[in-house]
Design a protein around this motif. Structure first.
Motif, PDB file in Angstrom:
ATOM      1  N   ARG A 187       0.818  -1.204   0.000  1.00  0.00           N
ATOM      2  CA  ARG A 187       0.000   0.000   0.000  1.00  0.00           C
ATOM      3  C   ARG A 187       0.856   1.258   0.000  1.00  0.00           C
ATOM      4  NH1 ARG A 187      -1.747   4.257   1.206  1.00  0.00           N
ATOM      5  NH2 ARG A 187       0.050   4.560   2.547  1.00  0.00           N
ATOM      6  N   SER A 188       2.159   1.083   0.035  1.00  0.00           N
ATOM      7  CA  SER A 188       3.054   2.220   0.146  1.00  0.00           C
ATOM      8  C   SER A 188       4.007   2.306  -1.034  1.00  0.00           C
ATOM      9  CB  SER A 188       3.871   2.097   1.431  1.00  0.00           C
ATOM     10  OG  SER A 188       5.018   2.895   1.353  1.00  0.00           O
ATOM     11  N   ALA A 189       3.853   3.349  -1.826  1.00  0.00           N
ATOM     12  CA  ALA A 189       4.734   3.520  -2.983  1.00  0.00           C
ATOM     13  C   ALA A 189       6.175   3.737  -2.548  1.00  0.00           C
ATOM     14  CB  ALA A 189       4.256   4.703  -3.831  1.00  0.00           C
ATOM     15  N   PHE A 190       6.369   4.477  -1.463  1.00  0.00           N
ATOM     16  CA  PHE A 190       7.732   4.753  -1.002  1.00  0.00           C
ATOM     17  C   PHE A 190       8.451   3.461  -0.625  1.00  0.00           C
ATOM     18  CE2 PHE A 190      10.924   5.724   2.175  1.00  0.00           C
ATOM     19  CZ  PHE A 190      11.581   6.814   1.637  1.00  0.00           C
ATOM     20  N   GLN A 191       7.772   2.595   0.098  1.00  0.00           N
ATOM     21  CA  GLN A 191       8.402   1.338   0.509  1.00  0.00           C
ATOM     22  C   GLN A 191       8.727   0.461  -0.700  1.00  0.00           C
ATOM     23  OE1 GLN A 191       6.145  -1.771   2.576  1.00  0.00           O
ATOM     24  NE2 GLN A 191       7.709  -1.731   4.175  1.00  0.00           N
ATOM     25  N   LEU A 192       7.821   0.419  -1.674  1.00  0.00           N
ATOM     26  CA  LEU A 192       8.072  -0.391  -2.867  1.00  0.00           C
ATOM     27  C   LEU A 192       9.298   0.117  -3.614  1.00  0.00           C
ATOM     28  CD1 LEU A 192       4.436  -0.908  -4.198  1.00  0.00           C
ATOM     29  CD2 LEU A 192       5.739  -2.305  -2.572  1.00  0.00           C
ATOM     30  N   GLU A 193       9.407   1.436  -3.738  1.00  0.00           N
ATOM     31  CA  GLU A 193      10.580   1.994  -4.413  1.00  0.00           C
ATOM     32  C   GLU A 193      11.853   1.758  -3.611  1.00  0.00           C
ATOM     33  OE1 GLU A 193       9.407   6.054  -5.018  1.00  0.00           O
ATOM     34  OE2 GLU A 193       8.761   5.635  -7.073  1.00  0.00           O
ATOM     35  N   HIS A 194      11.729   1.784  -2.295  1.00  0.00           N
ATOM     36  CA  HIS A 194      12.892   1.537  -1.441  1.00  0.00           C
ATOM     37  C   HIS A 194      13.511   0.168  -1.745  1.00  0.00           C
ATOM     38  CE1 HIS A 194      15.328   1.672   2.253  1.00  0.00           C
ATOM     39  NE2 HIS A 194      14.962   0.416   2.451  1.00  0.00           N
ATOM     40  N   TYR A 195      12.653  -0.819  -2.067  1.00  0.00           N
ATOM     41  CA  TYR A 195      13.147  -2.169  -2.358  1.00  0.00           C
ATOM     42  C   TYR A 195      13.248  -2.440  -3.858  1.00  0.00           C
ATOM     43  CZ  TYR A 195      12.761  -3.233   2.576  1.00  0.00           C
ATOM     44  OH  TYR A 195      12.932  -3.233   3.947  1.00  0.00           O
ATOM     45  N   GLY A 196      13.095  -1.392  -4.682  1.00  0.00           N
ATOM     46  CA  GLY A 196      13.271  -1.558  -6.114  1.00  0.00           C
ATOM     47  C   GLY A 196      12.189  -2.366  -6.787  1.00  0.00           C
ATOM     48  N   LEU A 197      10.967  -2.366  -6.227  1.00  0.00           N
ATOM     49  CA  LEU A 197       9.870  -3.147  -6.788  1.00  0.00           C
ATOM     50  C   LEU A 197       9.003  -2.298  -7.710  1.00  0.00           C
ATOM     51  CD1 LEU A 197       8.756  -5.055  -3.560  1.00  0.00           C
ATOM     52  CD2 LEU A 197       9.987  -6.020  -5.518  1.00  0.00           C
ATOM     53  N   GLU A 198       8.549  -2.900  -8.803  1.00  0.00           N
ATOM     54  CA  GLU A 198       7.602  -2.226  -9.671  1.00  0.00           C
ATOM     55  C   GLU A 198       6.228  -2.208  -9.005  1.00  0.00           C
ATOM     56  OE1 GLU A 198       7.805  -3.179 -13.857  1.00  0.00           O
ATOM     57  OE2 GLU A 198       9.689  -4.276 -13.538  1.00  0.00           O
ATOM     58  N   GLY A 199       5.380  -1.269  -9.436  1.00  0.00           N
ATOM     59  CA  GLY A 199       4.029  -1.186  -8.876  1.00  0.00           C
ATOM     60  C   GLY A 199       3.759   0.083  -8.100  1.00  0.00           C
TER      61      GLY A 199
END
Length: 319
Positions: free
Chosen positions: A205-217
């Motif tokens: 649910r968190s764009a920042f966290q996804l980007e932190h781990y290099g994940l798309e979405g």
């Protein structure tokens, strides 16, 4: 003569979880009190020593009528306060005191305590979307499968050896090398239905966290959807390798995971109930598991979403 009730609607209750993070909380409390003094008597500190006091202290502040109730802790503390405040009409504030502070960083909230207090005194609130699964809210992520087992192992490791990064890393390695129960799932998301046998379903649910781990979405999350990641069935060694890839931002779409996006997700499993991990906490919940977004349940004091690429509602540089 009846006792007149104090009007606290313009005042701010700060819940300081001394068990959260690694900083000296006595020193933090002193810094907060000094910062509070700059703003008259608007602030009051509710400090507690054990995490299980969070909810009672939050309810006490709500009952006393404080207009803004502040989670001074990590993302787990924020998640617990959000669960209580959702739909209540109380505003939420944040003073980051955790390790990663994904929520605060995504909202653009300063990690310096004095700056965070100044923001609370002068800032305005804006909508903060929450994820929900079967009545329980989350601010960063929720998952079924191996990660709830990691949390279970971590709890036992902490009890035996104390809290440390080494203990946390060991719990991940041990769980992945002993995990033997992939979950058979029927998933409905974005108008599609898929069936998978998977060791992990992860709902971001968190764009920042996804980007932190290099994940798309992350873009889909900014647009108001969930990002659902399903890991392909794998050996224990392959699971561990994927965990290492995640830590090094080396996960590859359609090789290490499938990605689905949608505002409503329903997951059915063969078991009546499953352990679900939400923001680093574990809870046993009866299925089927329906994940939905709560767009208007909570307002949070934060810098304007129009500021540098950081929002949480349509935002997020966060978590």
């Amino acid at each position: 003569m009846s006792e007149q009730k104090t009007d606290n609607s313009n005042r701010i209750a700060v819940l300081l979880n001394r068990a959260s993070g690694a900083d000296d909380k006595d020193g933090v409390a002193d810094r907060l009190k000094a910062a509070f003094a700059e703003h008259g008597d608007r602030f009051e500190l509710f400090a507690f020593e054990k995490g299980d006091r969070l909810i009672p202290e939050c309810r006490r502040a709500m009952k006393a009528g404080y207009g803004t109730i502040v989670a001074a802790g990590g993302d787990g503390t924020i998640s617990g306060v959000a669960q209580e405040l959702a739909g209540s009409g109380h505003r939420m504030g944040i003073i980051p005191q955790g390790t990663f502070n994904f929520v605060a960083r995504g909202l653009g909230i300063p990690e310096d305590p004095e700056e965070a207090v100044a923001l609370l005194a002068s800032g305005e609130a804006r909508p903060f979307p929450l994820g929900e699964v079967n009545g329980y809210v989350f601010v960063n992520n929720a998952s079924l499968g191996v990660y709830p087992q990691v949390l279970k192992e971590r709890e036992g490791t902490y009890k035996r050896w104390g809290r440390s990064r080494l203990a946390a890393h060991w719990s991940v390695i041990f769980t992945f090398l002993t995990f033997r129960r992939p979950v058979q799932m029927k998933v409905r998301v974005g108008g599609r239905e898929v069936r998978r046998k998977t060791p992990l379903a992860f709902i971001g649910r968190s764009a920042f966290q996804l980007e932190h781990y290099g994940l798309e979405g992350a873009d889909a999350v900014r647009d108001g959807a969930f990002a659902l990641y399903l890991s392909p069935e794998a050996s224990r060694w392959e699971l561990l390798m994927r965990a290492l890839k995640l830590a090094s931002k080396g996960m590859v779409l359609n090789r290490d995971f499938e990605l689905f996006t949608g505002t409503d997700i329903v997951i059915e499993t063969s078991r009546k109930s499953q352990s679900v991990a939400m923001d680093g906490e574990r809870r046993r919940i009866e299925g089927p598991f329906r994940f939905r977004m709560l767009d208007d349940a909570l307002d949070v004091v934060a810098p304007s979403a129009a500021g540098p690429k950081n929002s949480e509602a349509g935002d997020e540089r966060e978590a």
